[in-house]
Design a protein around this motif. Structure first.
Motif, short mmCIF file in Angstrom:
data_model
loop_
_atom_site.label_atom_id
_atom_site.label_comp_id
_atom_site.label_asym_id
_atom_site.label_seq_id
_atom_site.Cartn_x
_atom_site.Cartn_y
_atom_site.Cartn_z
N LYS A 92 8.70 -4.92 -0.44
CA LYS A 92 7.78 -5.36 -1.50
C LYS A 92 7.41 -6.83 -1.31
O LYS A 92 6.24 -7.21 -1.52
CB LYS A 92 8.41 -5.14 -2.87
CG LYS A 92 7.44 -5.43 -4.03
CD LYS A 92 8.06 -5.10 -5.37
CE LYS A 92 7.05 -5.32 -6.49
NZ LYS A 92 6.54 -6.69 -6.56
N GLN A 93 8.38 -7.65 -0.94
CA GLN A 93 8.12 -9.08 -0.69
C GLN A 93 7.06 -9.24 0.41
O GLN A 93 6.14 -10.05 0.29
CB GLN A 93 9.42 -9.74 -0.26
CG GLN A 93 9.33 -11.22 0.06
CD GLN A 93 10.68 -11.78 0.48
OE1 GLN A 93 11.73 -11.20 0.19
NE2 GLN A 93 10.66 -12.89 1.19
N LEU A 110 4.79 -6.94 1.37
CA LEU A 110 3.51 -6.39 0.93
C LEU A 110 2.84 -7.30 -0.10
O LEU A 110 1.60 -7.40 -0.13
CB LEU A 110 3.71 -4.99 0.36
CG LEU A 110 4.19 -3.94 1.37
CD1 LEU A 110 4.41 -2.60 0.67
CD2 LEU A 110 3.20 -3.77 2.51
N ASP A 111 3.64 -7.95 -0.94
CA ASP A 111 3.05 -8.89 -1.90
C ASP A 111 2.41 -10.06 -1.16
O ASP A 111 1.35 -10.56 -1.58
CB ASP A 111 4.14 -9.40 -2.86
CG ASP A 111 4.56 -8.35 -3.86
OD1 ASP A 111 3.86 -7.32 -3.97
OD2 ASP A 111 5.60 -8.54 -4.53
N SER A 155 1.61 4.94 0.77
CA SER A 155 0.92 4.72 -0.49
C SER A 155 -0.02 5.89 -0.77
O SER A 155 -0.74 6.35 0.11
CB SER A 155 0.10 3.42 -0.46
OG SER A 155 -0.69 3.29 -1.60
N SER A 166 0.10 -0.30 -4.23
CA SER A 166 1.12 -0.97 -5.05
C SER A 166 2.34 -1.18 -4.18
O SER A 166 2.86 -0.22 -3.59
CB SER A 166 1.47 -0.11 -6.27
OG SER A 166 2.71 -0.49 -6.80
N GLY A 167 2.80 -2.43 -4.11
CA GLY A 167 3.96 -2.72 -3.29
C GLY A 167 5.18 -1.93 -3.74
O GLY A 167 5.96 -1.44 -2.93
N GLN A 168 5.36 -1.78 -5.06
CA GLN A 168 6.51 -1.04 -5.58
C GLN A 168 6.41 0.44 -5.22
O GLN A 168 7.41 1.08 -4.90
CB GLN A 168 6.58 -1.19 -7.10
CG GLN A 168 7.81 -0.56 -7.73
CD GLN A 168 9.11 -1.12 -7.17
OE1 GLN A 168 9.29 -2.33 -7.09
NE2 GLN A 168 10.01 -0.23 -6.76
N GLU A 169 5.19 0.96 -5.23
CA GLU A 169 5.00 2.37 -4.87
C GLU A 169 5.36 2.62 -3.41
O GLU A 169 6.04 3.59 -3.07
CB GLU A 169 3.54 2.77 -5.12
CG GLU A 169 3.21 4.19 -4.71
CD GLU A 169 1.71 4.46 -4.80
OE1 GLU A 169 1.32 5.21 -5.69
OE2 GLU A 169 0.96 3.93 -3.95
N LEU A 212 7.38 0.81 -1.55
CA LEU A 212 8.83 0.65 -1.42
C LEU A 212 9.55 1.91 -1.88
O LEU A 212 10.45 2.41 -1.21
CB LEU A 212 9.30 -0.55 -2.24
CG LEU A 212 10.82 -0.70 -2.40
CD1 LEU A 212 11.49 -0.85 -1.05
CD2 LEU A 212 11.15 -1.89 -3.30
N THR A 213 9.14 2.45 -3.03
CA THR A 213 9.78 3.66 -3.57
C THR A 213 9.63 4.83 -2.60
O THR A 213 10.59 5.56 -2.34
CB THR A 213 9.18 4.02 -4.94
OG1 THR A 213 9.37 2.93 -5.84
CG2 THR A 213 9.82 5.27 -5.50
#
Length: 540
Positions: A317-318, A320-321, A361, A375-378, A380-381
């Protein structure tokens, strides 16, 4: 480097400049003059002037202070304004270098003659003549303003696709001194080599991580620390060293290349490649230390019992952000031009990250000219879920972990790691992960001895005299035989609480490992039994 060397097969001429005590040698009168020329006036200027005209220090030695010593040169040590004041002092150099844009590289149509971060300077050119002109400009600037270049650490690198040294073909001077060529240089904590590969950076990260890891091990007594506390220390003291700069080198790692949804067809090979990555090697080394097992212990089981997936998943996430921030950067910034060049030329960093986004994604796209919507969180998940699915498939295919599969279904930190002391934790984990000295395991490495290498020497001491008989059925010293059958441990077994012993005799290990009380009792038994076995076999 990607644009000119990898894509166009040209050379990129660079000089990495190192100043000798840059902040400490700034002429204060010259600094105040430059501030005045920039329009800094009034009380603010008077405040700065007073601060730099009345600067002093004392030396403390053996609980005594020296007389006051006036400081007449350099920016204030540790002052929050010092980096900004140094940037102002050296800003003239940027203007002078930009006047030498004869044949400099460009990104997205924006010419770049140099990179400058505080006092870390890199000169950039597309031919030797332009680079030498820049070096002459730098030398004159330093003479005019009292700065001094450290010629021993100021080095030339001519990037090229083949990664060959060009020191026999080109010579560069700074004043009277000929500058040395180098094959690698560490700039802002990142190690570059002539071919532009990220391997030197990742190797350097690994070495520094091991140093931080060994320092942590030397400092803490993990026998008296909880499992949670050890992980907190590692994630605070060691992990940042390992993941420094991950925003740019992550796409070149095995995790980014091999953990894909299509990789589920061969999960064991995918996990092997991830474990072979330099970053994950050091992480697995730490995991096995906390579990109390040796370095050859199954990676699948080590990940599973510790509940720690590959460490680079934690910085997805870091990364991708940062990618999204670059895509939305102000058009006047260098970051914007760098991102656009990566995108327009489809260079490695951009392609590596967009491949991850498109794979993980639900809103990714495969249009190379379109900015991905994600979405970075998506991401990562989805990557974490893919790893967990890969882990389960690899566990199901593992011959070595057949016993482990009988009580371990899901990935996650085992509760006993928080409730059992280090010695018992180590013994229990060794048995769970087949990382023990029992014959079923050591016999794997003596195939010439056949079945006798895996038999229990206590229960069948004369096996070599019997194995030729047609009805011979050897007693294999596997985990279950050790736990419930071998008579030499009968008295130790009798000390186990009745309900726990009942589960053990029925091979109901799942019930034991989901109950902290039962797990602790079995761990104590295993520790004592392994000690007795070592004594019987005269093993250390």
């Amino acid at each position: 480097m990607d644009k000119y060397c990898k894509k166009s097969k040209k050379k990129l001429y660079t000089c990495f400049v190192d100043y000798r005590k840059a902040f400490d040698t700034v002429c204060r009168e010259a600094l105040l003059y430059k501030l005045s020329e920039l329009g800094v006036k009034g009380k603010y200027f008077a405040c700065l002037q007073h601060m730099y005209e009345n600067s002093s220090t004392k030396i403390k030695l053996i609980k005594k202070l020296s007389e006051k010593i006036d400081i007449l040169v350099g920016t204030e040590q540790g002052h929050v304004m010092s980096p900004e004041l140094f940037k102002i002092f050296i800003s003239d150099l940027t203007e002078l270098l930009n006047e030498e844009l004869q044949n400099c590289p460009e990104l997205n149509g924006y010419p770049i003659s140099h990179l400058l971060w505080a006092d870390d300077l890199v000169l950039l050119a597309l031919d030797a003549k332009t680079l030498q002109v820049m070096l002459n400009t730098l030398h004159k600037f330093c003479l005019d303003w009292g700065l001094e270049v450290n010629e021993d650490k100021t080095q030339i690198m001519i990037f090229n696709k083949a990664g060959r040294s060009q020191d026999k073909h080109y010579s560069f001077t700074l004043g009277e001194r000929t500058l040395a060529h180098t094959r690698t240089y560490c700039y802002l904590g990142m190690v570059f080599n002539l071919s532009g590969s990220w391997h030197p950076t990742m190797d350097d990260r690994r070495k520094k991580t091991l140093n931080a890891y060994f320092n942590m091990k030397k400092t803490v007594d993990h026998q008296h620390l909880s499992y949670k506390a050890i992980n907190t220390l590692y994630d605070t003291l060691v992990k940042p060293v390992l993941t420094y700069g991950c925003q740019v080198w992550l796409p070149s790692t095995n995790l980014a290349k091999h953990l894909t949804r299509s990789g589920l067809a061969n999960p064991t090979e995918v996990l092997k490649k991830i474990a072979a990555d330099g970053a994950e090697k050091t992480h697995l080394r730490y995991i096995k230390w906390t579990l109390g097992t040796h370095k050859k212990t199954s990676n699948i089981g080590s990940w599973g019992d510790s509940g720690r997936p590959p460490i680079l998943l934690s910085v997805i996430k870091q990364t991708l952000d940062y990618f999204k921030r670059a895509s939305e950067a102000d058009p006047t910034t260098l970051l914007h031009h760098t991102y656009q060049a990566q995108k327009n030329l489809q260079l490695d960093w951009y392609c590596g990250i967009t491949n991850m986004i498109n794979d993980f994604s639900d809103h990714g796209n495969n249009n190379p000219q379109a900015d991905p919507d994600f979405s970075g969180q998506e991401v990562l998940t989805n990557m974490l879920n893919t790893f967990l699915e890969t882990w389960k498939l690899a566990l199901a295919a593992s011959k070595k972990l057949s016993l482990y599969r009988s009580f371990k279904d899901d990935f996650g930190t085992e509760p006993f790691l928080h409730h059992v002391n280090q010695q018992h934790r180590s013994s229990l984990t060794k048995l769970r992960l087949s990382s023990h000295p029992l014959a079923i395991e050591t016999g794997r490495y003596s195939p010439q001895e056949g079945i006798s290498a895996r038999s229990c020497k206590i229960c069948a001491p004369n096996i070599n005299d019997l194995k030729h008989l047609p009805f011979f059925n050897p007693i294999i010293e596997d985990e279950l035989h050790f736990l419930v059958a071998c008579p030499v441990y009968h008295d130790l077994r009798s000390r186990i609480p009745e309900d726990t012993l009942s589960d053990l005799l029925q091979h109901n290990l799942r019930s034991i490992f989901t109950d902290n009380r039962k797990t602790k009792s079995v761990a104590i038994y295993i520790t004592a039994a392994l000690k007795r076995r070592r004594d019987l076999y005269n093993q250390p």
